[in-house]
Design a protein around this motif. Structure first.
Motif, mmCIF file in Angstrom:
data_model
loop_
_atom_site.group_PDB
_atom_site.id
_atom_site.type_symbol
_atom_site.label_atom_id
_atom_site.label_comp_id
_atom_site.label_asym_id
_atom_site.label_seq_id
_atom_site.Cartn_x
_atom_site.Cartn_y
_atom_site.Cartn_z
ATOM 1 N N MET A 144 44.171 60.831 44.605
ATOM 2 C CA MET A 144 44.810 59.944 44.973
ATOM 3 C C MET A 144 45.331 58.915 44.001
ATOM 4 N N ASP A 145 46.604 58.630 44.260
ATOM 5 C CA ASP A 145 47.379 57.838 43.312
ATOM 6 C C ASP A 145 46.892 56.211 43.444
ATOM 7 N N ASP A 146 46.773 55.640 42.271
ATOM 8 C CA ASP A 146 46.511 53.921 42.329
ATOM 9 C C ASP A 146 47.438 53.266 43.493
ATOM 10 N N TYR A 147 48.482 53.688 43.588
ATOM 11 C CA TYR A 147 49.380 53.049 44.539
ATOM 12 C C TYR A 147 48.991 53.442 46.013
ATOM 13 N N ASN A 148 48.585 54.593 46.334
ATOM 14 C CA ASN A 148 48.186 54.988 47.586
ATOM 15 C C ASN A 148 46.746 54.422 47.801
ATOM 16 N N ILE A 149 46.022 53.964 46.832
ATOM 17 C CA ILE A 149 44.483 53.528 47.295
ATOM 18 C C ILE A 149 44.723 52.032 47.623
ATOM 19 N N ILE A 150 45.546 51.173 46.995
ATOM 20 C CA ILE A 150 45.570 49.821 47.287
ATOM 21 C C ILE A 150 47.076 49.560 47.903
ATOM 22 N N ILE A 151 46.716 49.293 49.176
ATOM 23 C CA ILE A 151 48.190 49.303 50.193
ATOM 24 C C ILE A 151 48.713 47.901 50.083
ATOM 25 N N LYS A 152 47.909 46.872 50.092
ATOM 26 C CA LYS A 152 48.446 45.445 49.792
ATOM 27 C C LYS A 152 47.287 44.328 49.715
ATOM 28 N N PRO A 153 47.733 43.270 48.942
ATOM 29 C CA PRO A 153 46.705 42.241 48.849
ATOM 30 C C PRO A 153 46.600 41.219 50.147
ATOM 31 N N LEU A 154 45.584 41.107 50.616
ATOM 32 C CA LEU A 154 45.359 40.287 51.909
ATOM 33 C C LEU A 154 45.544 38.690 51.375
ATOM 34 N N VAL A 155 46.737 38.437 51.668
ATOM 35 C CA VAL A 155 46.745 36.791 51.285
ATOM 36 C C VAL A 155 46.436 35.885 52.661
ATOM 37 N N THR A 156 45.242 35.300 52.595
ATOM 38 C CA THR A 156 45.027 34.367 53.735
ATOM 39 C C THR A 156 44.324 33.123 53.307
ATOM 40 N N GLU A 157 43.986 32.359 54.077
ATOM 41 C CA GLU A 157 43.557 31.013 53.807
ATOM 42 C C GLU A 157 42.043 31.062 53.202
ATOM 43 N N GLN A 158 41.175 32.406 53.865
ATOM 44 C CA GLN A 158 39.879 32.268 53.648
ATOM 45 C C GLN A 158 40.147 33.278 52.224
ATOM 46 N N GLY A 159 40.777 34.086 52.059
ATOM 47 C CA GLY A 159 41.089 34.737 50.781
ATOM 48 C C GLY A 159 41.279 34.005 49.591
ATOM 49 N N MET A 160 42.137 33.209 49.779
ATOM 50 C CA MET A 160 42.657 32.240 48.550
ATOM 51 C C MET A 160 41.520 31.342 48.373
ATOM 52 N N HIS A 161 40.767 30.924 49.256
ATOM 53 C CA HIS A 161 39.434 30.025 49.036
ATOM 54 C C HIS A 161 38.279 30.931 48.362
ATOM 55 N N PHE A 162 38.246 32.285 48.689
ATOM 56 C CA PHE A 162 37.263 32.898 47.709
ATOM 57 C C PHE A 162 37.742 33.303 46.358
ATOM 58 N N ALA A 163 39.221 33.378 46.277
ATOM 59 C CA ALA A 163 39.599 33.695 45.005
ATOM 60 C C ALA A 163 39.417 32.455 44.263
ATOM 61 N N ASN A 164 39.590 31.355 44.612
ATOM 62 C CA ASN A 164 39.426 30.097 43.722
ATOM 63 C C ASN A 164 38.065 29.848 43.730
ATOM 64 N N THR A 165 36.988 30.048 44.657
ATOM 65 C CA THR A 165 35.664 29.493 44.180
ATOM 66 C C THR A 165 34.654 30.717 43.564
ATOM 67 N N LYS A 166 35.048 32.086 44.247
ATOM 68 C CA LYS A 166 34.108 33.003 43.696
ATOM 69 C C LYS A 166 34.672 34.105 42.865
ATOM 70 N N ASN A 167 35.981 34.068 42.681
ATOM 71 C CA ASN A 167 36.867 34.980 41.891
ATOM 72 C C ASN A 167 36.728 36.335 42.784
ATOM 73 N N ALA A 168 36.956 36.288 43.988
ATOM 74 C CA ALA A 168 36.948 37.413 44.919
ATOM 75 C C ALA A 168 38.324 37.466 45.494
ATOM 76 N N TYR A 169 38.886 38.659 45.353
ATOM 77 C CA TYR A 169 40.226 38.990 46.060
ATOM 78 C C TYR A 169 40.049 40.298 46.853
ATOM 79 N N SER A 170 40.771 39.969 48.157
ATOM 80 C CA SER A 170 40.670 41.085 49.094
ATOM 81 C C SER A 170 41.890 41.944 49.354
ATOM 82 N N PHE A 171 41.863 43.214 49.658
ATOM 83 C CA PHE A 171 42.709 44.098 49.467
ATOM 84 C C PHE A 171 42.622 45.006 50.822
ATOM 85 N N GLU A 172 43.727 45.272 51.293
ATOM 86 C CA GLU A 172 43.697 46.390 52.267
ATOM 87 C C GLU A 172 43.905 47.726 51.446
ATOM 88 N N VAL A 173 42.940 48.798 51.652
ATOM 89 C CA VAL A 173 42.957 49.792 50.893
ATOM 90 C C VAL A 173 43.133 51.063 51.827
#
Length: 92
Positions: free
Chosen positions: A1-30
């Protein structure tokens, strides 16, 4: 499987941005068939970061009505990727 087929899109939500800023965790649809090792390698190659941890969850589709017919939205797979403290991803 290609890298672009594995990661479909990043999930940009309010909770996701909070986790990115505080816990350095990012959400993706895969891709539903991708495993944690494939997700880790794809994120490291696409975003040039070092991944510390990968957590996955299968999200079940929600029931929806349109008039008299009842159906469901599609089921999908979510991955939360935690990066090492020295790295970050600019989603905007």
């Amino acid at each position: 499987m290609d890298d672009y087929n594995i990661i479909i899109k990043p999930l940009v939500t309010e909770q996701g941005m909070h986790f990115a800023n505080t816990k350095n965790a990012y959400s993706f649809e895969v891709n539903k068939k991708a495993n944690k090792v494939q997700i880790r390698n794809a994120v490291q190659r696409l975003y040039s970061v070092k991944v510390a941890d990968v957590r996955t969850a299968n999200v079940k589709g929600k029931p929806r009505r349109r008039g008299r017919s009842i159906g469901t939205t599609k089921s999908w797979k979510k991955a939360v990727v935690v990066l090492h403290p020295d790295y970050h991803i600019d989603l905007f």
